[in-house]
Scaffold this motif. Structure first.
Motif, PDB file in Angstrom:
ATOM      1  N   LEU A 182       0.839  -1.203   0.000  1.00  0.00           N
ATOM      2  CA  LEU A 182       0.000   0.000   0.000  1.00  0.00           C
ATOM      3  C   LEU A 182       0.871   1.249   0.000  1.00  0.00           C
ATOM      4  O   LEU A 182       0.620   2.206  -0.740  1.00  0.00           O
ATOM      5  CB  LEU A 182      -0.929   0.011   1.217  1.00  0.00           C
ATOM      6  CG  LEU A 182      -2.029  -1.044   1.242  1.00  0.00           C
ATOM      7  CD1 LEU A 182      -2.720  -1.047   2.602  1.00  0.00           C
ATOM      8  CD2 LEU A 182      -3.030  -0.802   0.124  1.00  0.00           C
ATOM      9  N   LEU A 183       1.897   1.235   0.818  1.00  0.00           N
ATOM     10  CA  LEU A 183       2.818   2.367   0.888  1.00  0.00           C
ATOM     11  C   LEU A 183       3.553   2.552  -0.434  1.00  0.00           C
ATOM     12  O   LEU A 183       3.719   3.677  -0.908  1.00  0.00           O
ATOM     13  CB  LEU A 183       3.814   2.150   2.019  1.00  0.00           C
ATOM     14  CG  LEU A 183       4.865   3.229   2.212  1.00  0.00           C
ATOM     15  CD1 LEU A 183       4.221   4.582   2.500  1.00  0.00           C
ATOM     16  CD2 LEU A 183       5.800   2.840   3.336  1.00  0.00           C
ATOM     17  N   ILE A 184       3.972   1.469  -1.057  1.00  0.00           N
ATOM     18  CA  ILE A 184       4.678   1.530  -2.336  1.00  0.00           C
ATOM     19  C   ILE A 184       3.808   2.191  -3.395  1.00  0.00           C
ATOM     20  O   ILE A 184       4.273   3.036  -4.158  1.00  0.00           O
ATOM     21  CB  ILE A 184       5.132   0.117  -2.772  1.00  0.00           C
ATOM     22  CG1 ILE A 184       6.252  -0.371  -1.856  1.00  0.00           C
ATOM     23  CG2 ILE A 184       5.578   0.104  -4.233  1.00  0.00           C
ATOM     24  CD1 ILE A 184       6.505  -1.866  -1.938  1.00  0.00           C
ATOM     25  N   ARG A 185       2.532   1.828  -3.441  1.00  0.00           N
ATOM     26  CA  ARG A 185       1.631   2.459  -4.416  1.00  0.00           C
ATOM     27  C   ARG A 185       1.504   3.957  -4.163  1.00  0.00           C
ATOM     28  O   ARG A 185       1.500   4.759  -5.097  1.00  0.00           O
ATOM     29  CB  ARG A 185       0.262   1.777  -4.394  1.00  0.00           C
ATOM     30  CG  ARG A 185       0.267   0.419  -5.071  1.00  0.00           C
ATOM     31  CD  ARG A 185      -1.127  -0.084  -5.351  1.00  0.00           C
ATOM     32  NE  ARG A 185      -1.902  -0.397  -4.171  1.00  0.00           N
ATOM     33  CZ  ARG A 185      -1.875  -1.566  -3.526  1.00  0.00           C
ATOM     34  NH1 ARG A 185      -1.096  -2.530  -3.945  1.00  0.00           N
ATOM     35  NH2 ARG A 185      -2.624  -1.767  -2.482  1.00  0.00           N
ATOM     36  N   ARG A 186       1.427   4.348  -2.905  1.00  0.00           N
ATOM     37  CA  ARG A 186       1.338   5.773  -2.564  1.00  0.00           C
ATOM     38  C   ARG A 186       2.622   6.494  -2.978  1.00  0.00           C
ATOM     39  O   ARG A 186       2.576   7.566  -3.590  1.00  0.00           O
ATOM     40  CB  ARG A 186       1.111   5.925  -1.067  1.00  0.00           C
ATOM     41  CG  ARG A 186       1.094   7.349  -0.616  1.00  0.00           C
ATOM     42  CD  ARG A 186       0.837   7.439   0.881  1.00  0.00           C
ATOM     43  NE  ARG A 186       1.186   8.762   1.340  1.00  0.00           N
ATOM     44  CZ  ARG A 186       1.801   9.018   2.467  1.00  0.00           C
ATOM     45  NH1 ARG A 186       2.140   8.057   3.280  1.00  0.00           N
ATOM     46  NH2 ARG A 186       2.078  10.242   2.811  1.00  0.00           N
TER      47      ARG A 186
END
Length: 146
Positions: free
Chosen positions: A41-45
């Protein structure tokens, strides 16, 4: 996977086995752990903000009349660093523009608390399975133990 390198905490991909154990031991890279759902999720952000930074940098370079050509940007997983790669020489205008864009990007995606959680979790070795940091059930850090 999440790794620690000379540049910081980075997202990496294992593409094959290391055949020379001495080279692996001398490496400046250490694998911290596999990525978690929270990491994804953090990577996508971070990717979304990185794309915005690349577009802003290219537009600002063109507007300023710089001949520098931005090829790619490496984003360090802690959100605090962008490494910009250019084709050819980088003029003073490009240096000023990229510094400004990087500062804006970094202020958007990074806070001291956020960066500390990514680096340490709730304590040293959090999320590595080495027994440090949390007791295995923390929910308050970005490096949630499994």
């Amino acid at each position: 996977m999440i790794a620690r390198t000379g540049r910081g905490t980075e997202l990496g991909e294992v593409v094959g086995p290391c055949r020379d154990s001495q080279k692996a031991a001398d490496s400046m890279v250490s694998v911290v752990r596999a990525t978690t759902e929270e990491d994804e999720l953090l990577i996508r952000r971070l990717d979304r903000h990185k794309r915005e930074a690349v577009e802003a940098c290219r537009a600002a370079l063109a507007e300023a009349g710089s001949v520098a050509c931005l090829l790619d940007v490496d984003q360090i997983f802690d959100g605090g660093t962008l490494v910009m790669h250019f084709l050819g020489t980088v003029d003073e205008v490009a240096t000023t523009v990229t510094r400004s864009v990087a500062e804006k990007y970094e202020s958007i995606v990074r806070s001291r608390h956020f960066a500390k959680l990514l680096k340490d979790g709730c304590g040293p070795d959090c999320g590595t399975g080495e027994g440090g940091g949390c007791g295995g059930g923390c929910s308050g850090c970005a490096v949630k133990c499994r």
